[in-house]
Design a protein around this motif. Sequence first.
Motif, PDB file in Angstrom:
ATOM      1  N   LEU A  10       0.820  -1.210   0.000  1.00 15.65           N
ATOM      2  CA  LEU A  10       0.000   0.000   0.000  1.00 15.65           C
ATOM      3  C   LEU A  10       0.856   1.263   0.000  1.00 15.65           C
ATOM      4  N   ILE A  11       1.954   1.247   0.722  1.00 19.15           N
ATOM      5  CA  ILE A  11       2.857   2.406   0.707  1.00 19.15           C
ATOM      6  C   ILE A  11       3.433   2.600  -0.692  1.00 19.15           C
ATOM      7  N   ASP A  12       3.896   1.512  -1.306  1.00 19.27           N
ATOM      8  CA  ASP A  12       4.579   1.601  -2.598  1.00 19.27           C
ATOM      9  C   ASP A  12       3.628   1.886  -3.752  1.00 19.27           C
ATOM     10  N   ASN A  13       2.399   1.384  -3.665  1.00 16.62           N
ATOM     11  CA  ASN A  13       1.490   1.467  -4.805  1.00 16.62           C
ATOM     12  C   ASN A  13       0.332   2.438  -4.630  1.00 16.62           C
ATOM     13  N   ALA A  14       0.021   2.795  -3.367  1.00 17.44           N
ATOM     14  CA  ALA A  14      -1.073   3.737  -3.132  1.00 17.44           C
ATOM     15  C   ALA A  14      -0.610   4.981  -2.396  1.00 17.44           C
ATOM     16  N   GLY A  15       0.564   4.924  -1.796  1.00 17.73           N
ATOM     17  CA  GLY A  15       1.016   6.068  -1.003  1.00 17.73           C
ATOM     18  C   GLY A  15       0.185   6.250   0.252  1.00 17.73           C
ATOM     19  N   VAL A  16      -0.232   5.115   0.866  1.00 18.63           N
ATOM     20  CA  VAL A  16      -1.001   5.140   2.103  1.00 18.63           C
ATOM     21  C   VAL A  16      -0.330   4.183   3.093  1.00 18.63           C
ATOM     22  N   ALA A  17      -0.034   4.685   4.267  1.00 19.17           N
ATOM     23  CA  ALA A  17       0.621   3.876   5.291  1.00 19.17           C
ATOM     24  C   ALA A  17      -0.404   3.342   6.290  1.00 19.17           C
ATOM     25  N   THR A  18      -0.297   2.048   6.603  1.00 19.11           N
ATOM     26  CA  THR A  18      -1.168   1.395   7.571  1.00 19.11           C
ATOM     27  C   THR A  18      -0.280   0.544   8.493  1.00 19.11           C
ATOM     28  N   ILE A  19      -0.881  -0.203   9.380  1.00 19.50           N
ATOM     29  CA  ILE A  19      -0.123  -0.988  10.351  1.00 19.50           C
ATOM     30  C   ILE A  19      -0.432  -2.480  10.178  1.00 19.50           C
ATOM     31  N   PRO A  20       0.604  -3.334  10.129  1.00 22.70           N
ATOM     32  CA  PRO A  20       0.372  -4.784  10.098  1.00 22.70           C
ATOM     33  C   PRO A  20       0.080  -5.309  11.502  1.00 22.70           C
ATOM     34  N   PRO A  21      -1.082  -5.888  11.731  1.00 22.95           N
ATOM     35  CA  PRO A  21      -1.480  -6.222  13.100  1.00 22.95           C
ATOM     36  C   PRO A  21      -0.863  -7.490  13.668  1.00 22.95           C
ATOM     37  N   THR A  22      -0.058  -8.236  12.892  1.00 26.07           N
ATOM     38  CA  THR A  22       0.609  -9.380  13.520  1.00 26.07           C
ATOM     39  C   THR A  22       1.492  -8.926  14.674  1.00 26.07           C
ATOM     40  N   SER A  23       1.858  -7.638  14.708  1.00 24.34           N
ATOM     41  CA  SER A  23       2.607  -7.104  15.844  1.00 24.34           C
ATOM     42  C   SER A  23       1.802  -7.179  17.128  1.00 24.34           C
ATOM     43  N   PHE A  24       0.487  -7.345  17.014  1.00 29.49           N
ATOM     44  CA  PHE A  24      -0.395  -7.358  18.180  1.00 29.49           C
ATOM     45  C   PHE A  24      -0.897  -8.770  18.506  1.00 29.49           C
ATOM     46  N   TYR A  25      -0.264  -9.775  17.884  1.00 25.46           N
ATOM     47  CA  TYR A  25      -0.657 -11.162  18.105  1.00 25.46           C
ATOM     48  C   TYR A  25       0.541 -12.000  18.530  1.00 25.46           C
ATOM     49  N   ARG A  26       0.303 -12.930  19.450  1.00 31.40           N
ATOM     50  CA  ARG A  26       1.276 -13.993  19.705  1.00 31.40           C
ATOM     51  C   ARG A  26       1.166 -15.024  18.577  1.00 31.40           C
ATOM     52  N   ASP A  27      -0.077 -15.404  18.255  1.00 35.28           N
ATOM     53  CA  ASP A  27      -0.331 -16.330  17.155  1.00 35.28           C
ATOM     54  C   ASP A  27      -0.448 -15.510  15.875  1.00 35.28           C
ATOM     55  N   LYS A  28       0.661 -15.410  15.146  1.00 32.29           N
ATOM     56  CA  LYS A  28       0.719 -14.529  13.972  1.00 32.29           C
ATOM     57  C   LYS A  28      -0.293 -14.921  12.901  1.00 32.29           C
ATOM     58  N   SER A  29      -0.686 -16.180  12.858  1.00 30.88           N
ATOM     59  CA  SER A  29      -1.621 -16.615  11.822  1.00 30.88           C
ATOM     60  C   SER A  29      -2.975 -15.942  11.950  1.00 30.88           C
ATOM     61  N   LEU A  30      -3.312 -15.484  13.146  1.00 31.07           N
ATOM     62  CA  LEU A  30      -4.609 -14.843  13.355  1.00 31.07           C
ATOM     63  C   LEU A  30      -4.667 -13.434  12.773  1.00 31.07           C
ATOM     64  N   GLY A  31      -3.496 -12.820  12.537  1.00 33.05           N
ATOM     65  CA  GLY A  31      -3.489 -11.456  12.032  1.00 33.05           C
ATOM     66  C   GLY A  31      -2.885 -11.275  10.665  1.00 33.05           C
ATOM     67  N   ALA A  32      -2.386 -12.357  10.055  1.00 34.35           N
ATOM     68  CA  ALA A  32      -1.661 -12.224   8.787  1.00 34.35           C
ATOM     69  C   ALA A  32      -2.543 -11.745   7.643  1.00 34.35           C
ATOM     70  N   ASN A  33      -3.856 -11.943   7.750  1.00 35.05           N
ATOM     71  CA  ASN A  33      -4.782 -11.531   6.695  1.00 35.05           C
ATOM     72  C   ASN A  33      -5.461 -10.199   6.986  1.00 35.05           C
ATOM     73  N   LEU A  34      -4.990  -9.490   8.023  1.00 34.43           N
ATOM     74  CA  LEU A  34      -5.645  -8.264   8.459  1.00 34.43           C
ATOM     75  C   LEU A  34      -4.738  -7.062   8.316  1.00 34.43           C
ATOM     76  N   ILE A  35      -5.343  -5.896   8.276  1.00 29.78           N
ATOM     77  CA  ILE A  35      -4.615  -4.631   8.216  1.00 29.78           C
ATOM     78  C   ILE A  35      -5.338  -3.635   9.127  1.00 29.78           C
ATOM     79  N   ARG A  36      -4.558  -2.834   9.855  1.00 27.05           N
ATOM     80  CA  ARG A  36      -5.161  -1.837  10.736  1.00 27.05           C
ATOM     81  C   ARG A  36      -5.028  -0.456  10.114  1.00 27.05           C
ATOM     82  N   ILE A  37      -6.170   0.214   9.946  1.00 25.84           N
ATOM     83  CA  ILE A  37      -6.194   1.531   9.316  1.00 25.84           C
ATOM     84  C   ILE A  37      -6.812   2.524  10.291  1.00 25.84           C
TER      85      ILE A  37
END
Length: 393
Positions: free
Chosen positions: A344-371
């Motif tokens: 999104l940063i490279d192709n849309a010029g919009v910065a968001t946050i990857p929520p796997t940083s907020f999970y112990r079980d990374k698989s639960l957040g790998a398909n999500l984005i926090r805006i």
Amino acid sequence: MPVADRLRPFGTTIFAEITARALETGSVNLGQGMPDFDGPDWIKDAAGRAMGEHPNQYAPLAGVPPLRAAIAERWAQDTGFEIDDAAEVTVTAGATGCLAAASLGMLNPGDEVVVFEPFYDAYPADLGLAGAGPRFVPLRRQADGSFRFDPAELRAAVTGRTRAILLNTPHNPTGKVFEREELEQIAAVARDRDLVVISDEVYDRLVFEGEHIPIATLDGMRERTITIGSFGKTFSLTGWKIGWAIACPELTRAVRAAHQFLNYAVATPLQHAVAEAIARLDEAVPPLVAELQARRNQLAPALRGMGMTFADPASGYFILADFSDIARELGWEAPDDVRFCHHLIDNAGVATIPPTSFYRDKSLGANLIRIAFCKNEKTIRDAVGRLQSVRPA
């Protein structure tokens, strides 16, 4: 000098990394949960007056009396419970400072704390500073996009070492407002296993749908709950870093035991201004809530138009969206939230946050984005325009 072992696992926050990339690329930053507008001018004016009218010296450890009284009075109005502000209210360096003080003041090395995931990233770090460990219970995404926990998983997470449950409602980053039934389930575990609940309620005023219920108001919970509040989130003046803890005298002593050596006290004139702001809360907050809801409603259609799926957040600053369909259209083998953020940063010029940083079980957040939608109308309009111009190849 090397970083201490207890802090090494946490590294540098993802917010610093994404913000740096946003600055490098000139992206619209919908990453960090920080408004790009200030709260009411009259609150800032009150701080200026306080600098001239009050001593600009150390505040009392627990906070200046007018602010403690304002917090206690508002608590009584909202909950029906009278509290002693001298013994049950502690003003801290933001809610984050309060979380650290509660962890350090109450927990011993080897203790455990139940933490719902996704979590605010300071939670595991605060527990680590205290030598305690988290026991994670997932908020699982439902078919309708909402998030719920399994009561059986909550009970199973409690061991003989568990000392507390760390609750966040309204919840960051899902926007979930815990329902009464869910709070009763948490309270039952706390009562049955003699646990304290550390309840982070910094978004309590920023509710669009549903009802925020402080867990401390449930039967048997007043004496076992530390309720954490924040001026910065409520009034869009996050840089002031004024938070507080409301707790029974015994738990308050634990918070203050650590707070006195972390900060001792926070900015005296700002505390006097916050006291005035809380007294006028009903005047200041409804327009802010309406503005945030309008920005949520402005951003949500653009995200859905890109192919993201989510339930509208009922509170707070963030949309937590599933981009699995976009990942498939892009030809990715599996969703990767970090990769998608950079996409999104490279192709849309919009910065968001990857929520796997907020999970112990990374698989639960790998398909999500926090805006984040806690931005002004122009910022959201700019972001929407950029997002609408980008479609999967």
